[in-house]
Design an enzyme around this catalytic site. Structure first.
Site, mmCIF file in Angstrom:
data_model
loop_
_atom_site.group_PDB
_atom_site.id
_atom_site.type_symbol
_atom_site.label_atom_id
_atom_site.label_comp_id
_atom_site.label_asym_id
_atom_site.label_seq_id
_atom_site.Cartn_x
_atom_site.Cartn_y
_atom_site.Cartn_z
ATOM 1 N N GLU A 258 24.976 15.990 27.929
ATOM 2 C CA GLU A 258 25.487 15.366 29.155
ATOM 3 C C GLU A 258 24.301 14.778 29.893
ATOM 4 O O GLU A 258 23.385 15.498 30.291
ATOM 5 C CB GLU A 258 26.169 16.416 30.033
ATOM 6 C CG GLU A 258 27.368 17.055 29.365
ATOM 7 C CD GLU A 258 28.001 18.130 30.236
ATOM 8 O OE1 GLU A 258 27.562 18.309 31.389
ATOM 9 O OE2 GLU A 258 28.922 18.783 29.742
ATOM 10 N N ASP B 90 27.706 20.360 43.273
ATOM 11 C CA ASP B 90 26.485 20.932 42.717
ATOM 12 C C ASP B 90 25.789 21.886 43.668
ATOM 13 O O ASP B 90 25.753 21.680 44.877
ATOM 14 C CB ASP B 90 25.506 19.809 42.325
ATOM 15 C CG ASP B 90 25.945 19.129 41.046
ATOM 16 O OD1 ASP B 90 26.119 19.844 40.043
ATOM 17 O OD2 ASP B 90 26.139 17.904 41.057
#
Lengths: 258, 406
Positions: free
Chosen positions: A46, A57
């Site tokens: 990724e 995040d």
């Protein structure tokens, strides 16, 4: 045949799927990190595209993507970096992972065309649930790219059915209720969550969020088709490529031993 | 095109639910809990009772006689949200959502705040209802809104400083959302403006629309007719939508939203999402599609305004639609114009407005003299200015001495 490449990744053994934020700590070092995880046995990578407001995040990836932005990294740069890695002969599937707004600014049609040219295999967009994804989904289908959807421990049976019906490539299962970042322990209820989704679909299931070492990766690989590791590798990226490679080898060994 | 209500979570192409999967079930739960609550006479009766006996509604509609005479044009009425308990319109929504959270069994509340008014509103509502309040606030805003930080703490809230990004409202929202993602089972996110994923723009709008319902009734009682123009400042846009909503079907009533022009559009230091096509394009921020100030690469830009409450790079999706279909017009007031309006209203009417609300008054100063003496303007005085005294003292040390003649 990009979507097929992703699907075939899961057929032989559990897959190790590292997340590498492009541009962190420098663009060159992030390319080295991709090379290192691939050499260590990553089955898919990724490639993180930075965004100013990464609301799913935790602090590790926030700080890394902020640095990447300060280094001038854009969607365009990320596409070029992926193309460069392909030119070197790296063949594992690449997924661009990033928030929606930079992709919208690039233009979704341009983006999917450019991604196909750079031999990228698909997209992971955490703030694009299936309800909002019609346009991107259609564009990805046209180019035979995967558009990966998420399921979370909070997902209801109705949402599991919806994602099962739309998913192509694999489904990204969020291992915990929270933001990204390594944790000391996996959730006790993770196996049951994976089993709940498994009962609804034959699509491969990759688990991410909070997995930070070989022991945790081995646990997850016992019931999932793929193990995603991000923040723990990002912390190593601050140290050295050798440190990234050492952790990637530990995790790849653990995942592939099953 | 339905300009009054969201259809499938969207106002035209704007709005939607661009959030991580973890939150999608929570949004569905919130939507159904809200629908059940507003259909329940007990819930609406309790809300109305608290608005009356605790907030002090209805808020007056004050005729600004001296400001009207000074400007020499339209008759100016002030909708006095500054007189609400806790000092701004924010309490209307905070109380509504806190009641809803309690009904949903969620006793932990997280919220973001910019100017601190929504944080104070949330802390107040949580104190009243016995809920835990955690308020995220950027450190830049903490520095310029000290009195409100202290107020929130007095009210029992925990204020968590946010150091990421531009350290202002948008970053506080990021942190509040991260907290919500982590604690979604126990926690309600009490979003303070008509922003974020559906159903927030609708819920916040509905709880604020009491402003316009009262103002419509009050102006009919005072003047026997509807106003010609409504004016309100627009950060996220909750006080403006709160005033506009009840008048949307009244075709003769014009509406003007005033964005923060900061140091001027050309400077790039502003929060004018509608006035700067070079920097603001349709995009997605904080779960909703709307106009967003962003770089060519889609990174969210840092904004500037003298008023913390307008310092935000996106705008509520219903405003985006109202602007596209030209039901409402949007303009700007600069920091300097807002400061002038702040002083003028203080001296002529004895009312110290919040710097946010002063942006709306600045537009009145420009517009009223060009209108006829029979015309009527209602301006939403969304909050009071006590919280801004430090900022104003610093900025106007040289130019506007309090002792100056008017």
């Amino acid at each position: 045949m990009t979507l097929k490449t992703i699907e075939s990744t899961f057929t032989r053994r559990p897959a190790f799927m590292p997340y590498i934020p492009l541009g962190y700590p420098t663009p060159a070092a992030s390319l080295d990190a991709v090379r290192a995880v691939v050499a260590a046995g990553a089955d898919m990578v990724e490639l993180g595209v930075p965004f100013s407001d990464p609301l799913a995040d935790g602090q590790t990836i926030q700080a890394a993507t902020q640095r990447a932005l300060e280094n001038g990294v854009t969607v365009e740069t990320c596409l070029q970096m992926a193309a460069q890695l392909r030119a070197e002969g790296i063949t594992v599937p690449f997924l661009l992972m990033g928030y929606l707004n930079p992709f919208l600014a690039f233009g979704l049609e341009n983006l999917t065309a450019a991604a196909a040219r750079a031999e990228i295999d698909g997209f992971i967009i955490p703030d694009l649930p299936p309800e909002e994804a019609d346009e991107m989904d259609a564009l990805c289908r046209t180019r035979n790219l995967a558009l990966v959807y998420f399921l979370a421990p909070t997902s209801t049976p109705e949402r599991i059915a919806l994602v099962a019906q739309k998913a192509r490539g694999f489904i990204y299962l969020v291992a915990l209720t929270g933001v990204t970042g390594a944790r000391n322990q996996l959730s006790d209820t993770l196996p049951q969550f994976v089993a709940r989704v498994r009962a609804a679909t034959n699509t491969p299931l990759a688990v991410g969020f909070g997995i930070g070492d070989g022991a945790q990766a081995r646990q997850v690989a016992q019931f999932a088709d793929g193990v995603i590791v991000g923040s723990a590798l990002v912390k190593r990226m601050a140290k050295s490529t050798a440190a990234v490679r050492a952790l990637a080898e530990e995790i790849a060994g653990a995942v592939h031993s099953l | 095109m339905n300009i009054t209500h969201a259809v499938n979570g969207k106002f035209g192409q704007y709005g939607g639910q661009f959030v991580p999967e973890t939150l999608m079930p929570a949004l569905a739960e919130l939507e159904s809990a809200y629908a059940a609550a507003i259909a329940d006479p007990e819930f609406t009766a309790e809300f109305d009772w608290l608005l009356k006996t605790y907030v002090g509604r209805e808020s007056p509609l004050t005729f600004a006689r001296r400001l009207t005479d000074h400007l020499g044009g339209a008759k100016i009425y002030l909708k006095r949200e500054d007189l609400n308990h806790s000092g701004a319109h924010k309490i209307n929504n905070a109380l509504g959502q806190a009641l809803l959270a309690k009904r949903m069994g969620k006793r932990r509340i997280v919220a973001e705040t910019g100017a601190g008014q929504h944080g104070v509103g949330t802390a107040t509502a949580c104190a009243l209802l016995g809920l835990d309040a955690i308020i995220y606030m950027g450190t830049v805003d903490i520095a310029r809104q000290q009195p409100n930080v202290y107020r929130m703490k007095l009210l029992g809230a925990e204020v968590r400083p946010v150091e990421s990004g531009s350290k202002t409202l948008k970053d506080a929202i990021n942190e509040a959302i991260r907290d919500w993602v982590t604690n979604v089972d126990s926690t309600h996110y009490l979003l303070g403006s008509v922003l974020g994923p559906h159903p927030y723009p609708t819920i916040v709008r509905d709880f604020q629309s009491v402003i316009g319902r009262e103002a419509r009734r009050q102006i009919l009682a005072a003047e026997g007719r509807l106003p010609d123009v409504l004016i309100a400042c627009v950060g996220g846009g909750s006080n403006a939508i709160g005033l506009f909503q009840a008048f949307l079907d009244d075709e003769s009533v014009a509406m003007v939203g005033v964005e923060a022009g900061g140091l001027g559009i050309e400077s790039g230091k502003h929060a004018a999402r509608f006035a700067d096509p070079d920097r603001a394009r349709v995009g997605v921020l904080h779960g909703t599609r709307s106009y967003v100030l962003q770089t060519a690469d889609g990174q969210i830009m840092e904004t500037h305004s003298v008023s913390a409450g307008l310092d935000y790079p996106s705008v509520g999706p219903q405003h985006a639609l109202l602007r596209d279909v030209e039901r409402a017009g949007y303009t700007i007031a600069t920091d300097e114009e807002a400061l002038e309006a702040f002083h003028l209203l203080s001296r002529l009417e004895g009312i110290i407005p919040a710097l946010e609300s002063a942006h709306a008054v600045a537009e009145v100063i420009k517009r009223a003299p060009k209108m006829s003496k029979n015309d009527i303007i209602i301006v939403n005085l969304s909050g009071r200015g006590d919280k801004d005294l430090d900022t104003v003292i610093k900025l106007t040390a040289d130019s506007h001495q309090p002792s100056a003649k008017n």
